[in-house]
Design a protein around this motif. Sequence first.
Motif, PDB file in Angstrom:
ATOM      1  N   THR A   1     -14.053   3.728  -3.079  1.00  0.00           N
ATOM      2  CA  THR A   1     -14.442   4.958  -2.384  1.00  0.00           C
ATOM      3  C   THR A   1     -15.366   5.833  -3.214  1.00  0.00           C
ATOM      4  O   THR A   1     -16.132   6.631  -2.664  1.00  0.00           O
ATOM      5  CB  THR A   1     -13.199   5.778  -1.995  1.00  0.00           C
TER       6      THR A   1
ATOM      7  N   LEU B   1      -7.006  -5.418  -1.126  1.00  0.00           N
ATOM      8  CA  LEU B   1      -7.984  -6.210  -1.866  1.00  0.00           C
ATOM      9  C   LEU B   1      -7.346  -6.876  -3.076  1.00  0.00           C
ATOM     10  O   LEU B   1      -7.617  -8.048  -3.369  1.00  0.00           O
ATOM     11  CB  LEU B   1      -9.143  -5.318  -2.306  1.00  0.00           C
TER      12      LEU B   1
ATOM     13  N   SER C   1      -3.964  -0.926  -7.729  1.00  0.00           N
ATOM     14  CA  SER C   1      -4.397  -0.613  -6.365  1.00  0.00           C
ATOM     15  C   SER C   1      -5.114   0.725  -6.313  1.00  0.00           C
ATOM     16  O   SER C   1      -6.155   0.868  -5.649  1.00  0.00           O
ATOM     17  CB  SER C   1      -3.192  -0.597  -5.420  1.00  0.00           C
TER      18      SER C   1
ATOM     19  N   SER D   1       0.833  -1.206   0.000  1.00  0.00           N
ATOM     20  CA  SER D   1       0.000   0.000   0.000  1.00  0.00           C
ATOM     21  C   SER D   1       0.869   1.258   0.000  1.00  0.00           C
ATOM     22  O   SER D   1       0.445   2.311  -0.481  1.00  0.00           O
ATOM     23  CB  SER D   1      -0.943  -0.004   1.207  1.00  0.00           C
TER      24      SER D   1
ATOM     25  N   GLY E   1      -9.014   1.251  -5.492  1.00  0.00           N
ATOM     26  CA  GLY E   1      -9.352   2.130  -4.376  1.00  0.00           C
ATOM     27  C   GLY E   1     -10.357   3.207  -4.778  1.00  0.00           C
ATOM     28  O   GLY E   1     -11.292   3.502  -4.021  1.00  0.00           O
TER      29      GLY E   1
ATOM     30  N   PHE F   1      -6.747   0.272   0.818  1.00  0.00           N
ATOM     31  CA  PHE F   1      -7.714  -0.813   0.681  1.00  0.00           C
ATOM     32  C   PHE F   1      -7.619  -1.478  -0.690  1.00  0.00           C
ATOM     33  O   PHE F   1      -7.812  -2.690  -0.813  1.00  0.00           O
ATOM     34  CB  PHE F   1      -9.134  -0.289   0.916  1.00  0.00           C
TER      35      PHE F   1
END
Length: 311
Positions: A244, A262, A236, A15, A240, A258
């Motif tokens: 969101t 994921l 990623s 991340s 994300g 996240f």
Amino acid sequence: MTLLLGALTIGLILSLLAMGVMVSFRIFSTPDITTDGSITLGAAVAAALIVKGHDPFLATGLAAVCGFVAGMVTGVINTRFKIDALLSGILVMTALYSINLHIMGRSNIPLMGSASLIQRFGAMGEAITGRERVSLAGWHVASSDIAVLIATVLIACLIGGALFLFFRTHLGTAMRATGDNSQMVLAMGANVDRQKIFGLGLANGLVALSGALLAQYNGFADAQMGIGMVVWGLASVIIGEALTGSRSLGLAIVGAVFGSVLFRLLVAIALRWGLNPNDLKLITALFVFAALILPGLIGKLRRRAVAEAAN
């Protein structure tokens, strides 16, 4: 359960890579290929220092600094020498391959038996619980794995929070404004080139930090470990944003974290179901391609449906 904990931990470590890609790709609209070289640079610097007996905290910090310098070099090539941003990143990434080999002295450095941050976190977990394995939701897992997962959660939260606060400072706001409208920032008397150089340095510093932690978690640093990592970071970030539904600063950072977790879970599940590891990069590239074109296709279909309904 061990597979799940490992996937979560690696997702959290990567991340940091996703946050770095978010800075270069979303804030500065720069496709920075330096990422593939700087993540390996971070791993190489950290591993080379750790095997020589240096403190792993110091080694990890220096790895991030080296990534920062690599990103600034890309920025200088792009802004001072007026070379296209994509080509600048490719030039630095190519140079970093040889630099990483010189740093490591060989193509691979094993960290088995060397003191690393991951080992310290694991030992701390065993010391706190007083036993090697604990029960978690009916599963018996190593207390060291739980401790490492908690440590990576804290690191991701700390870095994400610091990044959010930084981009709300005067300097951070100026960097965001540079990415949105560089002509306006230039008219206000700010140094656009300096903002971009620092921004690319920050992005690659985060990427190198991710590489340093990843090498310590995997137990080795390898010259080939950075191949395709920029695509991983893009995946990623895109996941994300889908989760969101917003590109606002705070949600973008949370989404990057996240999205990385994921995406790693999806990869772990695919490997568990028998996906050939040799196809992993291909599947990742196809996934990112689909994620990039689907929003546009969905938008066209919606507009067409609205137009037909109006008629």
